[in-house]
Design a protein around this motif. Structure first.
Motif, short mmCIF file in Angstrom:
data_model
loop_
_atom_site.label_atom_id
_atom_site.label_comp_id
_atom_site.label_asym_id
_atom_site.label_seq_id
_atom_site.Cartn_x
_atom_site.Cartn_y
_atom_site.Cartn_z
N LEU A 113 0.89 -1.27 0.06
CA LEU A 113 0.01 -0.02 -0.02
C LEU A 113 0.88 1.25 0.02
CD1 LEU A 113 -2.96 -1.20 2.52
CD2 LEU A 113 -2.94 -0.72 -0.08
N ILE A 171 2.08 1.69 -3.43
CA ILE A 171 0.93 2.24 -4.30
C ILE A 171 0.70 3.62 -4.33
CG2 ILE A 171 -1.60 2.08 -4.86
CD1 ILE A 171 -1.36 -1.04 -4.01
N GLU A 172 0.59 4.11 -3.07
CA GLU A 172 0.33 5.57 -2.65
C GLU A 172 1.28 6.55 -3.07
OE1 GLU A 172 -0.77 8.22 1.31
OE2 GLU A 172 -2.03 6.52 0.52
N SER A 180 -17.01 -1.77 -0.47
CA SER A 180 -15.64 -1.21 -0.55
C SER A 180 -15.14 -0.77 0.58
CB SER A 180 -15.24 -0.56 -1.69
OG SER A 180 -14.30 0.19 -1.87
N GLU A 219 -13.31 1.44 0.75
CA GLU A 219 -13.36 3.05 0.27
C GLU A 219 -14.51 3.81 0.63
OE1 GLU A 219 -11.68 2.23 -3.97
OE2 GLU A 219 -10.44 3.66 -3.25
N HIS A 233 -14.23 4.95 5.03
CA HIS A 233 -13.01 5.35 5.32
C HIS A 233 -13.06 5.38 6.99
CE1 HIS A 233 -11.73 6.98 1.67
NE2 HIS A 233 -12.00 5.96 1.45
N TYR A 267 -9.97 -2.96 1.80
CA TYR A 267 -9.23 -1.58 0.95
C TYR A 267 -8.08 -2.24 0.38
CZ TYR A 267 -6.52 2.59 0.78
OH TYR A 267 -5.74 3.57 0.44
N THR A 287 -9.27 -3.93 -2.87
CA THR A 287 -9.82 -2.86 -3.90
C THR A 287 -8.72 -2.22 -4.59
OG1 THR A 287 -11.81 -2.58 -2.49
CG2 THR A 287 -11.14 -0.92 -3.98
N MET A 288 -7.65 -1.73 -3.77
CA MET A 288 -6.52 -1.21 -4.54
C MET A 288 -5.89 -1.96 -5.56
SD MET A 288 -6.53 1.96 -3.24
CE MET A 288 -8.20 1.67 -3.37
N GLU A 293 -8.17 -2.64 -8.62
CA GLU A 293 -8.29 -1.53 -9.45
C GLU A 293 -7.16 -1.08 -10.23
OE1 GLU A 293 -9.64 1.69 -7.04
OE2 GLU A 293 -11.83 0.99 -6.99
N MET A 294 -5.98 -1.77 -9.84
CA MET A 294 -4.79 -1.59 -10.52
C MET A 294 -4.79 -2.22 -12.17
SD MET A 294 -1.90 -1.50 -7.50
CE MET A 294 -0.62 -1.10 -8.66
#
Length: 222
Positions: A62, A65-66, A168, A170, A173, A186, A189-190, A193-194
């Protein structure tokens, strides 16, 4: 969601796992001179150690990713072999917890995705499934509506209506720190979505009825 929100939740979860490990080790040390249930206590240590390892993998992934330090490496994957590897990696933990681990996948099925990222998601899902299911866990993969769909199903109590309506982490939060499952949502989902193919984008879905007719977590990859 900011990285420090995820970090706070993960630190809380890792602290709980470490407390369980320390408590179990204290019991084993105290009972060293008497007969005790070694297999059960070793299973606790094994489960919590794997959860810690999964937490650290999530944390690093994560963060990358961020900070845009990671992008999916899409390659053709033999899905049946991939599922067999997931099964092998989790079989000992399932057997120690008296959970029947089964799979369902067409031996001719191939897909295009980042093998390491999806492996992390599935291992997290299976680890949580072993922790919460009653006595059976099903890992499956299939081609549906133009997507490759991985599913992890348990036979316990299913997902609460609130989670089914959110679909989700998201969407919620503020409740992330309430439980490990929200954080897993979370993370999955990340990763989903990639994965993109044209206008299609990966996503996750929660259901309370599929093959096992209880809890079903699926990740859809275009």
């Amino acid at each position: 969601m900011k990285f420090y929100d995820v970090l706070a939740s993960l630190i809380h979860d890792m602290k709980n796992s470490l407390s369980m490990v320390i408590h179990t080790l204290d019991e084993i040390t105290a009972d060293a001179a008497v007969d005790f249930d070694k297999p059960a206590r070793m299973t606790v240590l094994q489960n919590e150690a794997k959860r810690l390892n999964n937490n650290l993998i999530e944390l690093l992934t994560l963060y990358n990713i961020e900070n845009e330090r990671i992008s999916p490496s899409i390659e053709e994957v033999d899905v049946a072999i991939f599922i067999a590897e997931i099964m092998a990696e989790n079989r000992s933990s399932a057997e120690a917890n008296h959970i029947e681990l089964v799979s369902d996948c067409d031996p001719e099925l191939f897909g295009y995705f980042d093998e390491n990222l999806i492996r992390n998601v599935l291992n997290n899902l299976v680890g949580n499934g072993i922790r919460y299911t009653r006595d059976r866990l099903l890992i499956s993969a299939a081609q549906e509506a133009g997507y490759l769909v991985f599913r992890v199903e348990d036979n316990w109590s299913g997902y609460p209506e609130q989670m089914l309506s959110k679909q989700s982490a998201e969407d919620d939060h503020g409740a992330l720190a309430e439980g490990r499952t929200k954080l897993g949502l979370y993370f999955a989902t990340m990763i989903a979505e990639m994965h993109r193919n044209g206008e299609q984008q990966g996503f996750i879905r929660l259901e309370n009825s599929h093959q096992l007719s209880v809890g079903c977590f699926s990740i859809w990859l275009p």
